[in-house]
Design a protein around this motif. Sequence first.
Motif, mmCIF file in Angstrom:
data_model
loop_
_atom_site.group_PDB
_atom_site.id
_atom_site.type_symbol
_atom_site.label_atom_id
_atom_site.label_comp_id
_atom_site.label_asym_id
_atom_site.label_seq_id
_atom_site.Cartn_x
_atom_site.Cartn_y
_atom_site.Cartn_z
ATOM 1 N N GLN A 112 43.813 36.628 47.121
ATOM 2 C CA GLN A 112 44.383 35.647 46.205
ATOM 3 C C GLN A 112 43.846 35.768 44.781
ATOM 4 O O GLN A 112 44.560 35.439 43.827
ATOM 5 C CB GLN A 112 44.100 34.224 46.727
ATOM 6 N N HIS A 137 42.319 41.893 42.228
ATOM 7 C CA HIS A 137 43.500 42.762 42.226
ATOM 8 C C HIS A 137 43.467 43.874 43.260
ATOM 9 O O HIS A 137 44.453 44.584 43.430
ATOM 10 C CB HIS A 137 43.724 43.339 40.823
ATOM 11 N N ARG A 138 42.345 44.053 43.968
ATOM 12 C CA ARG A 138 42.301 45.042 45.048
ATOM 13 C C ARG A 138 41.168 44.678 46.000
ATOM 14 O O ARG A 138 40.276 43.895 45.669
ATOM 15 C CB ARG A 138 42.079 46.453 44.493
ATOM 16 N N ARG A 186 46.522 50.637 46.478
ATOM 17 C CA ARG A 186 47.672 49.762 46.598
ATOM 18 C C ARG A 186 47.325 48.367 46.124
ATOM 19 O O ARG A 186 46.377 47.756 46.594
ATOM 20 C CB ARG A 186 48.153 49.717 48.053
ATOM 21 N N SER A 187 48.072 47.901 45.188
ATOM 22 C CA SER A 187 47.952 46.539 44.713
ATOM 23 C C SER A 187 49.365 46.099 44.351
ATOM 24 O O SER A 187 50.333 46.806 44.621
ATOM 25 C CB SER A 187 47.001 46.464 43.516
ATOM 26 N N THR A 188 49.483 44.962 43.761
ATOM 27 C CA THR A 188 50.805 44.498 43.338
ATOM 28 C C THR A 188 50.732 44.102 41.882
ATOM 29 O O THR A 188 49.658 43.814 41.342
ATOM 30 C CB THR A 188 51.272 43.289 44.163
ATOM 31 N N PHE A 189 51.872 44.087 41.246
ATOM 32 C CA PHE A 189 51.943 43.658 39.858
ATOM 33 C C PHE A 189 51.395 42.247 39.718
ATOM 34 O O PHE A 189 50.645 41.941 38.779
ATOM 35 C CB PHE A 189 53.383 43.713 39.366
ATOM 36 N N THR A 190 51.736 41.390 40.669
ATOM 37 C CA THR A 190 51.308 39.989 40.591
ATOM 38 C C THR A 190 49.795 39.869 40.699
ATOM 39 O O THR A 190 49.163 39.148 39.929
ATOM 40 C CB THR A 190 51.978 39.164 41.699
ATOM 41 N N ARG A 191 49.181 40.596 41.653
ATOM 42 C CA ARG A 191 47.719 40.536 41.806
ATOM 43 C C ARG A 191 47.022 41.044 40.555
ATOM 44 O O ARG A 191 46.062 40.444 40.070
ATOM 45 C CB ARG A 191 47.269 41.362 43.011
ATOM 46 N N ASN A 192 47.505 42.142 40.016
ATOM 47 C CA ASN A 192 46.913 42.685 38.793
ATOM 48 C C ASN A 192 47.049 41.711 37.632
ATOM 49 O O ASN A 192 46.105 41.493 36.867
ATOM 50 C CB ASN A 192 47.575 44.019 38.446
ATOM 51 N N LYS A 241 47.487 38.411 37.673
ATOM 52 C CA LYS A 241 46.667 37.216 37.839
ATOM 53 C C LYS A 241 45.202 37.494 37.478
ATOM 54 O O LYS A 241 44.544 36.682 36.821
ATOM 55 C CB LYS A 241 46.763 36.709 39.274
#
Length: 246
Positions: A59, A62-63, A218-224, A226
């Motif tokens: 949450q 980012h990784r 692997r991460s997501t645009f949203t996690r990065n 935030k």
Amino acid sequence: MMQPPIFIINMDGCEDRWQTTYTRLQEVGLDASRFSATNGKQLPESEVATWYDQEANLQRYHRHLTPGEIGCYISHYRIYEKVVNENLPYALVLEDDLHIEDSLAPLLALIPDLKGWDMIKLSDNRANPFIDTRALNEQFTLGNYKKVPNGTQGYLISLAGAKKLLNRKPFYRPVDVDLQFHGEIGLRVVGIKPYPVSEDISFESEIAILNKGQHSGRSTFTRNAKHRIRLFLQRQFRSATLKDIL
């Protein structure tokens, strides 16, 4: 000079690094103790779960963290426990892949005159600037940050700072990144330049070795996004108020 306790974090099986750093400290008139590092790869999952909050990581970072990063955080955390359990006013924490300047000993002689600090950074491989500065003498300058250096190669930790950092368990970010989020626990962070400690590029960090091949990437645009937003917001605030320290 009354020196503070100095702890060198060193992985079992890599005692040659400890010896190199210890010998260098003796050359500049300082003594130190070896502090056995935690190898994250050797921890059972049940123990990792007591230290590392995977849900919070998902949450709020980012990784995922690698075993090396988990072990590194635990190593530093156990030093904070030692500072608190032994009621040490402050201690110097060093990793074992360092270049140490002759200036370290005279810098440490100035620390008893400072007050109200939780952490003093003594290294930065990215040359982050100070915001406010105060001259300690003709050689050294005290400063605060908006962008706290994210390395843990060398720093002083006070008893008050160690108590604050013990509230980080279970953690979900790497230890050096957590230090950048000083505002979450009211950690008062300053630095002293010129820094007396730097990374020795002739060594490859044991943490880096343990991390090889571990990050999935692997991460997501949203996690990065935030994480970057949280870091940006944190950097709107000074890491300490110098008038409270001098």
